[in-house]
Design a protein around this motif. Structure first.
Motif, short mmCIF file in Angstrom:
data_model
loop_
_atom_site.label_atom_id
_atom_site.label_comp_id
_atom_site.label_asym_id
_atom_site.label_seq_id
_atom_site.Cartn_x
_atom_site.Cartn_y
_atom_site.Cartn_z
N GLY A 1 -62.45 -3.49 -5.50
CA GLY A 1 -62.21 -2.09 -5.85
C GLY A 1 -60.76 -1.71 -5.64
N ILE A 2 -60.18 -2.17 -4.52
CA ILE A 2 -58.79 -1.82 -4.23
C ILE A 2 -57.84 -2.45 -5.24
CG2 ILE A 2 -56.93 -2.25 -2.56
CD1 ILE A 2 -58.81 -1.40 -0.40
N ILE A 3 -58.12 -3.73 -5.60
CA ILE A 3 -57.26 -4.40 -6.58
C ILE A 3 -57.36 -3.72 -7.95
CG2 ILE A 3 -56.91 -6.55 -7.84
CD1 ILE A 3 -57.81 -8.00 -5.27
N HIS A 4 -58.59 -3.42 -8.37
CA HIS A 4 -58.74 -2.76 -9.66
C HIS A 4 -58.25 -1.32 -9.59
CE1 HIS A 4 -60.91 -5.71 -12.18
NE2 HIS A 4 -61.19 -6.23 -11.00
N GLY A 5 -58.34 -0.71 -8.39
CA GLY A 5 -57.83 0.65 -8.21
C GLY A 5 -56.33 0.72 -8.42
N ALA A 6 -55.63 -0.36 -8.02
CA ALA A 6 -54.18 -0.40 -8.22
C ALA A 6 -53.85 -0.26 -9.70
CB ALA A 6 -53.61 -1.71 -7.67
N ARG A 7 -54.68 -0.88 -10.51
CA ARG A 7 -54.51 -0.79 -11.97
C ARG A 7 -54.54 0.65 -12.44
NH1 ARG A 7 -57.03 -5.72 -15.08
NH2 ARG A 7 -55.86 -5.13 -16.83
N THR A 8 -55.62 1.36 -12.07
CA THR A 8 -55.77 2.75 -12.50
C THR A 8 -54.62 3.59 -11.98
OG1 THR A 8 -58.07 2.32 -11.98
CG2 THR A 8 -57.52 4.53 -12.74
N SER A 9 -54.35 3.42 -10.68
CA SER A 9 -53.34 4.25 -10.04
C SER A 9 -51.97 4.10 -10.70
CB SER A 9 -53.24 3.84 -8.58
OG SER A 9 -53.07 4.96 -7.78
N LEU A 10 -51.55 2.83 -10.88
CA LEU A 10 -50.23 2.59 -11.46
C LEU A 10 -50.20 3.00 -12.93
CD1 LEU A 10 -49.29 -0.86 -9.90
CD2 LEU A 10 -48.45 1.39 -9.27
N LEU A 11 -51.28 2.68 -13.63
CA LEU A 11 -51.34 3.01 -15.06
C LEU A 11 -51.25 4.52 -15.27
CD1 LEU A 11 -51.81 1.60 -17.83
CD2 LEU A 11 -54.18 2.35 -17.63
N VAL A 12 -52.10 5.26 -14.55
CA VAL A 12 -52.10 6.72 -14.72
C VAL A 12 -50.77 7.30 -14.26
CG1 VAL A 12 -53.17 8.86 -13.93
CG2 VAL A 12 -54.60 6.94 -14.55
N GLY A 13 -50.27 6.81 -13.11
CA GLY A 13 -48.99 7.33 -12.60
C GLY A 13 -47.87 7.12 -13.60
N ALA A 14 -47.76 5.89 -14.12
CA ALA A 14 -46.66 5.60 -15.04
C ALA A 14 -46.84 6.35 -16.36
CB ALA A 14 -46.59 4.09 -15.28
N ALA A 15 -48.07 6.35 -16.89
CA ALA A 15 -48.29 7.00 -18.19
C ALA A 15 -48.04 8.50 -18.10
CB ALA A 15 -49.71 6.72 -18.67
N ALA A 16 -48.54 9.13 -17.01
CA ALA A 16 -48.37 10.57 -16.88
C ALA A 16 -46.89 10.92 -16.73
CB ALA A 16 -49.15 11.09 -15.67
N ALA A 17 -46.17 10.12 -15.92
CA ALA A 17 -44.75 10.40 -15.73
C ALA A 17 -44.00 10.22 -17.05
CB ALA A 17 -44.17 9.49 -14.65
N LEU A 18 -44.36 9.16 -17.77
CA LEU A 18 -43.70 8.89 -19.06
C LEU A 18 -43.93 10.05 -20.03
CD1 LEU A 18 -42.19 6.26 -19.70
CD2 LEU A 18 -44.10 5.64 -21.17
N ALA A 19 -45.19 10.52 -20.09
CA ALA A 19 -45.50 11.64 -20.98
C ALA A 19 -44.74 12.89 -20.56
CB ALA A 19 -47.01 11.90 -20.98
N ALA A 20 -44.73 13.16 -19.25
CA ALA A 20 -44.05 14.36 -18.75
C ALA A 20 -42.56 14.31 -19.07
CB ALA A 20 -44.25 14.50 -17.25
N ILE A 21 -41.95 13.13 -18.88
CA ILE A 21 -40.52 13.00 -19.13
C ILE A 21 -40.22 13.12 -20.62
CG2 ILE A 21 -38.60 11.37 -19.04
CD1 ILE A 21 -39.80 10.46 -16.32
N ALA A 22 -41.09 12.50 -21.45
CA ALA A 22 -40.88 12.59 -22.89
C ALA A 22 -40.96 14.04 -23.37
CB ALA A 22 -41.91 11.72 -23.63
N ILE A 23 -41.99 14.76 -22.91
CA ILE A 23 -42.12 16.17 -23.32
C ILE A 23 -40.93 16.96 -22.79
CG2 ILE A 23 -43.56 18.24 -23.17
CD1 ILE A 23 -45.95 16.42 -22.61
N GLY A 24 -40.58 16.72 -21.52
CA GLY A 24 -39.48 17.46 -20.91
C GLY A 24 -38.17 17.22 -21.64
N LEU A 25 -37.90 15.96 -21.98
CA LEU A 25 -36.66 15.64 -22.69
C LEU A 25 -36.61 16.36 -24.04
CD1 LEU A 25 -36.10 11.80 -22.15
CD2 LEU A 25 -34.54 13.63 -21.52
N MET A 26 -37.74 16.34 -24.73
CA MET A 26 -37.77 16.93 -26.07
C MET A 26 -37.56 18.44 -26.00
SD MET A 26 -40.58 15.68 -28.76
CE MET A 26 -41.84 16.84 -28.27
#
Lengths: 286, 329
Positions: free
Chosen positions: A69-94
């Motif tokens: 669970g912890i190993i697979h949780g790392a997947r979700t955590s990093l994926l969501v963290g990176a994707a959300a930050a990327l989306a926020a930065i893209a919207i913010g830049l635009m």
């Protein structure tokens, strides 16, 4: 690349990059090192950690492997963290680029919208968004980005406002370059670095928000997350506290890794190579 | 004083369009939800036929168009009417004003404690940037800053409430204890120690870091060089010049954090079962109570505006340069 050289000279940067590389490796290789569905029953329920070599971190109430669970949780955590930050930065830049470059009424309206997003607590907004759209990974990513794009937008706008007045922009105008091309080709690339400098904090905040959402039961029910593991362990907190403690530690190490990475980056960007900055010397008092 | 009044007036005027945007956006967001309060209500009472659903929808005004309802909401808002909570069957404003004091007590005491500890520790760390003391404090604060508040809350309650039994695990006061006056206050304080402690540990780390960073910057400024040239003692420069200048960003930080703290109240109140604002938000989500959620988001926006206004007023008192240009316009 002077920046990378300076970056790896900072202790924060080194520790940060080591933590993040380990986590990313774990997340990427999760199907190999912890094969199978992490939500399946792997053994006897509530096995203590270190008691069974095949289940090193024990099992939860339903007999699910905690380590998996912890190993697979790392997947979700990093994926969501990176994707959300990327989306926020893209919207913010635009938004920041459009507001700063157009100026006038467009700027005024867009900045009032930015104000609106800054005064509403991002977590409440995320809560409302997830409850309306239904919990799934893309929705959680959007919900977190919704509460995080306002800061990068403001930062980009300020940067664009100062870049707009530079001579090279005036020169581009004089030679008849279309405004859109000036904005995208000549102003945007210059406006990105200061936003990237704060992107690590956005990633960290996104990881923590995702954990809090899934702790409250508003995460994607089909994927393992550290937040939902902590919440699940809470039911047996008195008898099996490790079920909540371990995913929490994983979360802390991840966020710490992101912070250290960002500290190292900031130091590498601001500090001139090898000179110690500003420390008041001893014995300066008379 | 008139400068402060002008600042207040300007701020209130400029916040009206922003609040309007908040209302419209939130309204439209909640509008897109599949199903409405009547569906949720019927589900909770075990279902009902189409006629009941229709008459309920008419009673709640849910049969009208989106724009008509938005207009209704805005006109009601002008009379400070936040609507009717369908889950609690009570006016939204009453619910919020009933829950808000608990959250303000929780957040206020955590903020006050961490502001004091954070600035003192920040001064200690920033008194000599890059020293061993500074490095230790910076590292510890970074670790604490990485801890999610809900996890820290769970761990603290595991240690101090479950194992040691020093303090109660949850709630805001002992139910039906019949305590009054000071005794009741002491009871509430005992209940709030853990949630306040969990939040204060994390906020202290944040304030320490901000204070330390702005002190490190302040050491580089010209007036420090001047103070040294004048022959002032190191401690005097540290406290009267460097720390004092570094305190301004710390106060600004308070305003920036107001929204984050209100959002954070949801998880910490859920851990410790405190009937506050954040818990109400969670209850609104689980009860699919759109009017309540709408009211909560709007009130939180107003609170953030008020906190930032107060902080700006404080800044104009502390630093004459701040707000001078804004008040002059």
């Amino acid at each position: 690349m002077k920046l990378i050289q300076k970056f790896i000279k900072t202790p924060e940067g080194i520790v940060g990059i080591i933590i993040l590389s380990i986590l990313i490796t774990l997340a990427l290789s999760a199907p190999i090192i912890a094969p199978g569905d992490p939500l399946r029953i792997a053994g006897r329920a509530l096995a203590a950690p270190f008691s069974d070599p095949s289940l090193p971190l024990g099992t939860d109430r339903l007999g699910r492997d905690v380590l998996s669970g912890i190993i697979h949780g790392a997947r979700t955590s990093l994926l969501v963290g990176a994707a959300a930050a990327l989306a926020a930065i893209a919207i913010g830049l635009m938004i920041g680029l459009v507001a700063g470059f157009c100026g006038g009424i467009v700027d005024e309206v867009l900045m009032r919208v930015v104000d609106a997003f800054q005064i509403v607590p991002g977590f409440l907004l995320a809560l409302a968004f997830v409850s309306v759209m239904g919990a799934s990974l893309p929705v959680v990513v959007m919900a977190i980005a919704l509460g995080a794009w306002a800061d990068p937008a403001r930062l980009t706008r300020a940067q664009v406002l100062s870049l707009r007045e530079r001579d090279y922009v005036a020169a581009a105008r004089v030679i008849g370059m279309p405004p859109v091309e000036i904005a995208v080709k000549h102003i945007l690339p210059q406006a990105v670095p200061p936003v990237l400098a704060v992107s690590a904090t956005i990633v960290a905040a996104a990881i923590l928000t995702e954990a809090a959402l899934s702790f409250l039961g508003l995460g994607d029910p089909n994927s393992v997350t550290w937040g939902s593991m902590i919440s699940e362990g809470r039911n047996v907190l008195r008898s099996s506290p490790w079920l909540s403690i371990m995913p929490g530690l994983a979360l802390i190490v991840t966020v710490l890794g992101v912070y250290l990475f960002s500290e190292g980056l900031t130091k590498a960007m601001t500090r001139p190579a090898s000179t110690d900055r500003s420390a008041p010397r001893d014995g300066m008092t008379p | 004083m008139s400068r402060a009044l002008r600042l207040i007036r300007r701020r209130l005027l400029s916040s009206i369009p922003v609040l309007l945007i908040v209302v419209i956006m939130t309204f439209l967001l909640l509008e897109t939800a599949p199903g409405d309060a009547v569906d949720a209500y019927l589900l909770s009472i075990g279902g009902g036929d189409a006629n009941i659903a229709e008459s309920l929808r008419r009673a709640y005004g849910l049969d009208q168009s989106v724009l008509a309802r938005l207009w209704l909401y805005l006109t009601a808002l002008a009379r400070f009417d936040l609507g009717w909570s369908v889950a609690f069957e009570r006016p939204v404003l009453n619910l919020i004003t009933e829950r808000l004091p608990n959250t303000l007590a929780l957040m206020g005491s955590a903020t006050a404690l961490s502001f004091v500890f954070g600035s003192v520790l920040g001064i200690i760390a920033g008194s000599k940037p890059e020293s061993i003391k500074d490095r230790m404090l910076s590292t510890i604060s970074l670790i604490f800053y990485a801890i999610p508040s809900f996890w820290l809350g769970l761990i603290l309650s595991l240690i101090f409430a479950v194992q040691l039994r020093w303090v109660p695990t949850s709630g805001i006061e002992t139910i039906a204890s019949g305590k009054t006056g000071l005794e009741r206050l002491a009871d509430i304080v005992r209940h709030l120690i853990l949630p306040v402690g969990a939040l204060a540990l994390i906020y202290t780390a944040l304030f320490l870091r901000v204070m330390r960073a702005s002190m490190a910057e302040a050491w580089k400024l010209d007036f420090v060089l001047f103070a040294r040239a004048k022959g002032l003692s190191r401690n005097r420069i540290l406290l009267r010049h460097v720390a004092r200048n570094a305190a301004l960003p710390l106060i600004t930080m308070l305003g920036l954090q107001a929204a984050t703290m209100l959002g954070g109240s949801v998880v910490i109140e859920s851990i410790f079962a405190i009937p506050g604002f954040g818990r109400l938000a969670q209850e609104a989500v689980s009860g699919r109570d759109a009017p309540l959620l709408m009211g909560i988001i709007l009130v939180s926006a107003v609170l953030v505006i008020i906190v930032n206004l107060l902080i700006d007023l404080l800044q104009t008192v502390l630093d004459p340069r701040v707000g001078a240009s804004e008040a002059m316009q």
